[in-house]
Design an enzyme around this catalytic site. Structure first.
Site, PDB file in Angstrom:
ATOM      1  N   GLN A  85       3.754  15.432  -2.840  1.00 54.52           N
ATOM      2  CA  GLN A  85       2.547  14.606  -2.807  1.00 54.52           C
ATOM      3  C   GLN A  85       1.775  14.671  -1.496  1.00 54.52           C
ATOM      4  O   GLN A  85       0.532  14.761  -1.520  1.00 54.52           O
ATOM      5  CB  GLN A  85       2.902  13.162  -3.146  1.00 54.52           C
ATOM      6  CG  GLN A  85       3.268  12.947  -4.594  1.00 54.52           C
ATOM      7  CD  GLN A  85       3.567  11.495  -4.920  1.00 54.52           C
ATOM      8  OE1 GLN A  85       3.235  10.593  -4.145  1.00 54.52           O
ATOM      9  NE2 GLN A  85       4.205  11.252  -6.061  1.00 54.52           N
ATOM     10  N   HIS A 107       5.580   5.720  -8.383  1.00 52.69           N
ATOM     11  CA  HIS A 107       6.738   5.424  -7.531  1.00 52.69           C
ATOM     12  C   HIS A 107       6.178   5.139  -6.153  1.00 52.69           C
ATOM     13  O   HIS A 107       5.210   5.772  -5.718  1.00 52.69           O
ATOM     14  CB  HIS A 107       7.672   6.633  -7.512  1.00 52.69           C
ATOM     15  CG  HIS A 107       8.909   6.462  -6.681  1.00 52.69           C
ATOM     16  ND1 HIS A 107       9.584   5.263  -6.567  1.00 52.69           N
ATOM     17  CD2 HIS A 107       9.602   7.359  -5.928  1.00 52.69           C
ATOM     18  CE1 HIS A 107      10.651   5.447  -5.792  1.00 52.69           C
ATOM     19  NE2 HIS A 107      10.674   6.699  -5.388  1.00 52.69           N
ATOM     20  N   GLU A 226      36.115  12.545 -23.326  1.00 54.32           N
ATOM     21  CA  GLU A 226      36.493  11.203 -22.873  1.00 54.32           C
ATOM     22  C   GLU A 226      35.698  10.736 -21.666  1.00 54.32           C
ATOM     23  O   GLU A 226      35.392   9.549 -21.542  1.00 54.32           O
ATOM     24  CB  GLU A 226      37.990  11.153 -22.560  1.00 54.32           C
ATOM     25  CG  GLU A 226      38.883  11.305 -23.778  1.00 54.32           C
ATOM     26  CD  GLU A 226      38.637  10.230 -24.826  1.00 54.32           C
ATOM     27  OE1 GLU A 226      38.278   9.089 -24.446  1.00 54.32           O
ATOM     28  OE2 GLU A 226      38.776  10.528 -26.020  1.00 54.32           O
TER      29      GLU A 226
END
Length: 351
Positions: A85, A107, A226
């Site tokens: 940015q 943000h 799992e």
């Protein structure tokens, strides 16, 4: 915090205004399409040669250079990665921003940590959807919405909050609830969540569980199911019902194991480490580190990606996901991601 909904918004605050979306990745594409479908005038700002031009054409969203889009716009929403940015703002936005225009972010990183210093005449606001861009779009299309946070940093016109709420409503946030916060609070809590829980904490917990089982001689496929695959099942229950509601949906054996063993894994030392992480965010240490990493060409970042990409959990996971037809297809292909973001979005492609 009191939530705002569509009935609280003033859509007229965006009527007749041209909204420039800078960047057309996951968030940018969702914002632009939702705004367009809510009846607003949208143009996308893209750098020369951007591959996102194809997507914009496909969606029927007009685009221009970043400079051209900004010159045309009354509202400019910056949806490029945090680290990109400042350069984009300095090169293409600052000199072309209309006097009194509205400058938006999804943000608060750039404004809060000072990597961008908006001109005093600009009305600076934030609309931060609490979901990746693909969900911002799919929830909107389904007639639902994604909760949003709004904040105002500069308000010379006196109506930046109204514009922010109208914008949040237009992308679907007003259907799910909009909460008001500050750039500081959103930025620091967002970074903490990513680092300590949602990304950093969760990936290390999953990987450590996988390694513990495989090192003890159990099949990697069993360990994957799992310790990684079933995470979604539990998270979905928590998302829908809360933590204790999730526990109500699992067996008594699982519930008892949760109550009696969880504190052995996440200990007082874990919480102390979380406090250290929060301190490094609040002080700006993490922001300075990340800005420096980007300026250096991201050498550590690339090493991390390479190392983690080679972990056995990735190999077995790719194989097992391939067994499930609904997990295949181009829509599941990973996209380059930004740290947002932010938001904040974990699937933001470059412009």
């Amino acid at each position: 915090m009191n939530p705002f909904y569509d009935a609280d918004a003033k859509p007229e605050k965006l009527r007749g205004k041209t909204i420039a979306i800078v960047g057309y990745g996951s968030q940018g594409r969702a914002h632009a399409r939702n705004l367009r479908d809510s009846g607003h005038d949208v143009v996308v700002g893209l750098r020369d040669g951007s591959p996102s031009r194809h997507a914009a054409n496909e969606d029927g969203i007009p685009y221009d250079s970043v400079e051209g889009a900004v010159r045309r716009a009354d509202v400019v929403m910056i949806l490029a990665p945090d680290e990109e940015q400042p350069a984009i703002f300095a090169a293409s936005i600052e000199a072309n921003l209309r006097r009194g225009a509205y400058l938006g972010f999804a943000h608060g990183f750039a404004v809060h940590f000072g990597t961008i210093a908006p001109p005093a005449h600009a009305n600076v606001f934030m609309v931060a959807p609490k979901a990746p861009g693909r969900l911002v779009r799919s929830e909107y299309e389904a007639g639902r919405g994604t909760p949003c946070l709004i904040a105002v940093a500069q308000n010379p016109a006196g109506d930046a909050r109204d514009v922010a709420l109208a914008y949040a409503s237009a992308i679907g946030g007003g259907r799910a609830g909009v909460l008001e916060t500050t750039f500081k609070e959103e930025t620091e809590t967002d970074l903490f969540g990513e680092q300590a829980v949602l990304c950093g904490g969760l990936t290390r917990l999953v990987t450590a569980g996988f390694e513990t089982l495989t090192e003890a001689g159990y099949a990697p496929e069993m360990a994957y199911f799992e310790c990684l695959h079933e995470v979604k099942l539990i998270v979905d229950l928590m998302y829908e019902r809360g933590i204790e509601g999730m526990r109500d949906a699992i067996s008594n054996t699982a519930k008892y194991g949760d109550y009696t063993r969880g504190d052995a894994v996440v200990t007082v030392h874990t919480k102390a480490a979380m406090r250290e992480i929060l301190t490094s965010i609040q002080s700006g240490e993490f922001a300075r580190e990340w800005v420096g990493e980007h300026k250096a060409g991201k050498p550590r970042f690339q090493r991390f990606r390479s190392s983690w990409g080679a972990h056995p959990i990735e190999k077995v996971g790719k194989t097992l996901r391939g067994l499930m037809p609904w997990m295949r297809g181009p829509e599941r292909a990973p996209q380059p991601v930004e740290a947002r973001g932010g938001a904040s979005d974990f699937g933001f492609r470059m412009m």
